[in-house]
Scaffold this motif. Structure first.
Motif, PDB file in Angstrom:
ATOM      1  N   GLN A 131       8.558  16.270  -1.143  1.00  0.00           N
ATOM      2  CA  GLN A 131       8.515  17.658  -1.599  1.00  0.00           C
ATOM      3  C   GLN A 131       7.131  18.266  -1.543  1.00  0.00           C
ATOM      4  N   ASN A 132       6.119  17.431  -1.339  1.00  0.00           N
ATOM      5  CA  ASN A 132       4.752  17.963  -1.311  1.00  0.00           C
ATOM      6  C   ASN A 132       3.841  17.076  -0.470  1.00  0.00           C
ATOM      7  N   LYS A 133       2.585  17.450  -0.417  1.00  0.00           N
ATOM      8  CA  LYS A 133       1.622  16.736   0.427  1.00  0.00           C
ATOM      9  C   LYS A 133       1.428  15.292  -0.054  1.00  0.00           C
ATOM     10  N   ASP A 134       1.277  15.113  -1.361  1.00  0.00           N
ATOM     11  CA  ASP A 134       0.999  13.759  -1.872  1.00  0.00           C
ATOM     12  C   ASP A 134       2.113  12.790  -1.520  1.00  0.00           C
ATOM     13  N   GLN A 135       3.358  13.262  -1.651  1.00  0.00           N
ATOM     14  CA  GLN A 135       4.472  12.375  -1.304  1.00  0.00           C
ATOM     15  C   GLN A 135       4.457  12.044   0.188  1.00  0.00           C
ATOM     16  N   GLN A 172       6.661  24.777   1.253  1.00  0.00           N
ATOM     17  CA  GLN A 172       6.092  23.493   1.682  1.00  0.00           C
ATOM     18  C   GLN A 172       5.228  23.576   2.941  1.00  0.00           C
ATOM     19  N   ASP A 175       1.576  22.823   2.712  1.00  0.00           N
ATOM     20  CA  ASP A 175       1.393  21.388   2.446  1.00  0.00           C
ATOM     21  C   ASP A 175       1.516  20.566   3.732  1.00  0.00           C
ATOM     22  N   THR A 179      -1.238  18.267   5.345  1.00  0.00           N
ATOM     23  CA  THR A 179      -0.948  16.849   5.604  1.00  0.00           C
ATOM     24  C   THR A 179      -1.426  16.459   7.012  1.00  0.00           C
TER      25      THR A 179
END
Lengths: 262, 311
Positions: A131-135, A172, A175, A179
């Motif tokens: 759902q986001n950059k960190d994931q 998203q 993000d 990424t």
């Protein structure tokens, strides 16, 4: 930029019908048209129309190899189908793709090593779409760790941050671009980055414009490769211009022609 | 711990150009000269193949040169007043492998010779010496468009190198070169964008990129050499990265520029140093073909090339 032509895919009616009748002329024409338009490699996907991808994949590989020695990007979610494609391939190959799931990584990384194939790793897992950059980065790290442990060359690894349609996950997209930039600094040497471009405009009405605008932004973020429609001339012109502006090629008045002469 | 050298591997290669055709290739030259073909930056022998050394061509004119300093003229003694004897002296005495003849006498201000007499001169020269030829015009575009086709035809099949094509005047020369089986010099004014554009324009007329040699235009030592150096370096980096439109060998008119410098005219020794240093610096930036004037400078640079390529 490595340009992978997306048009040999069973989800398109012409390829679906070619698969049904094993009519190689249609597939070969599609391969040559994409190469003439600037594709450096060709995606090969049986798609949902294929009754028997274990037979159709190697058939596609064989008939394409009759007309070109460009690398083939073997596209399936089933490792067995990819394995059949690899067995048939004489051209260089790119496996498209593994997810960040251990059970897939454990099959596809050794397979890529065995056949000296490049490998696309998508930052999704059985748990779902990030759902986001960190994931995304966490899933990328997992793919990288497996590859490193297996001794797979990281420069042959293409990480795909999984592009979402702008009309589904507008929040998203920034993000995803970030990424792409961060994937380049996640390891030394850097892995490559790749996107399936057309996803961005899936279900949208103005597809080509969205595709080329997003591609420009992705290229500026450091993208190394894209799976796209090379027959979209405006898209290709935009890509060539974006790379020119980023000083990847030397300017001249006929720079579009110069790029195509390469 | 031993330091590991990081070696660069390049996907591109500079095209190979052969100048001169022997009997078996339809010409009458006694030797041929091959340049280019490298897939490494200059002199980085460990990074890639450098199959051909830089080559020196002696510059001669079709008339006795008017503006050459005495220091330079004296090297050829009386022969310089007779272009054919001058050519012979370069080959026999100074062991020139290649000659570059400038058709200066065709210039409207320097004799205004006709295309017919220019063609006749080239025929006589081809009979007199058996080395390959580079033929350049006088620099007057309108006149060159009459002279160079005549010279090209007179040398048909000898696989000469003809120039110089420029962005505003290339079509006539390309057509001649195509018809008579020569290669072409593409000249740009220390401008990489124009160098690339001109190569495209020429190849669009049907002449292979493999038959083009780039004249990047140079400055002598102290007169902008570093600009030429950086343009050549950038073009070569692009070529090695895979840009075929810039993957041509370089020709550098060393003597012409070096002897313009006031420092070169102070004494014959200093002139030779000026010409030699201009040449050796440009070898390091990727020059493949050096057009030189003073036989002693040519000899020194030749020794330098032999030394560099010894190991």
């Amino acid at each position: 930029m490595l340009i992978i032509g997306e048009l040999i895919n069973g989800m398109y009616a012409n390829i679906a019908s070619a698969l049904k009748d094993h009519d190689k002329k249609i597939v070969q024409a599609c391969a040559l048209e994409q190469i003439a338009s600037g594709a450096d490699a060709l995606d090969v996907c049986c798609g949902p129309a294929s009754q028997n991808p274990l037979i159709d994949m190697p058939w596609l590989v064989e008939v394409i190899q009759e007309v070109t020695d460009k690398p083939l990007c073997l596209d399936s979610s089933k490792p067995k189908v990819i394995a059949e494609g690899l067995k048939a391939a004489k051209n260089k190959t790119i496996i498209n793709s593994t997810t960040a799931d251990a059970e897939k990584l454990e099959i596809l990384i050794p397979l890529a090593k065995k056949y000296k194939s490049k490998l696309i790793g998508i930052t999704i897992s059985a748990a779902g779409i990030p759902q986001n950059k960190d994931q995304r980065l966490e899933l990328a790290a997992m793919i990288l760790t497996h590859a490193t442990e297996e001794g797979f060359p990281i420069t042959d690894l293409y990480l795909d941050p999984i592009v979402m349609p702008v009309n589904v996950a507008q929040g998203q997209i920034r993000d995803i671009l970030e990424t792409i930039a961060e994937l380049k600094i996640i390891a030394q040497p850097s892995p490559k980055t790749i996107i399936g471009l057309s996803n961005i405009s899936q279900g949208a009405k103005v597809r080509s414009l969205i595709n080329r605008t997003f591609l420009t932004m992705a290229v500026a973020s450091g993208l190394d490769s894209a799976i796209l429609d090379p027959k979209d001339k405006e898209l290709m012109d935009t890509l060539i211009t974006a790379e020119l502006i980023l000083n990847k090629n030397i300017y001249c008045d006929s720079y579009l022609e110069a790029y195509r002469k390469k | 711990m031993e330091t590991q050298l990081v070696l660069e591997k390049w996907p591109g290669v500079v095209s190979t150009v052969i100048i001169g055709a022997k009997k078996e290739a339809g010409g009458s030259r006694g030797n041929t000269v091959t340049i280019g073909g490298q897939n490494s930056l200059p002199l980085l022998f460990k990074e890639g193949a450098i199959p051909h050394k830089p080559k020196i061509a002696f510059e001669i004119w079709d008339i006795a040169p008017q503006d050459w300093p005495e220091e330079l003229i004296s090297a050829y003694a009386g022969a310089i007043n007779d272009p054919l004897a001058w050519a012979e002296k370069c080959v026999n005495e100074f062991k020139a492998e290649l000659l570059c003849v400038k058709m200066q006498g065709t210039h409207p201000d320097f004799g205004n010779k006709t295309p017919e007499s220019a063609a006749k001169f080239i025929s006589l020269l081809l009979n007199k010496v058996k080395v390959p030829l580079i033929i350049t015009g006088s620099g007057d575009d309108a006149k060159d468009n009459l002279i160079l086709p005549a010279c090209s035809e007179a040398a048909r099949g000898q696989r000469c190198l003809l120039g110089c094509a420029v962005q505003d005047n290339y079509k006539t020369l390309v057509a001649s070169v195509l018809a008579d089986g020569h290669s072409i010099i593409a000249e740009s004014p220390i401008d990489i964008n124009i160098a690339k554009q001109l190569n495209i324009l020429i190849s669009d007329m049907g002449l292979n990129l493999e038959r083009i040699v780039i004249n990047p235009t140079i400055g002598a030592l102290g007169y902008g050499l570093e600009y030429a150096y950086s343009i050549m370096e950038r073009a070569r980096l692009a070529a090695l990265s895979g840009d075929k439109t810039l993957a041509s060998p370089f020709i550098c008119f060393i003597g012409q520029e070096a002897w313009k410098a006031k420092e070169a005219r102070v004494s014959v020794e200093q002139g030779i140093i000026w010409e030699s240093l201009t040449a050796t610096s440009l070898i390091q930036s990727g020059a493949d073909l050096l057009i030189m004037r003073h036989p002693c400078a040519a000899q020194q640079v030749n020794n330098y090339i032999e030394k560099l390529f010894k190991e």
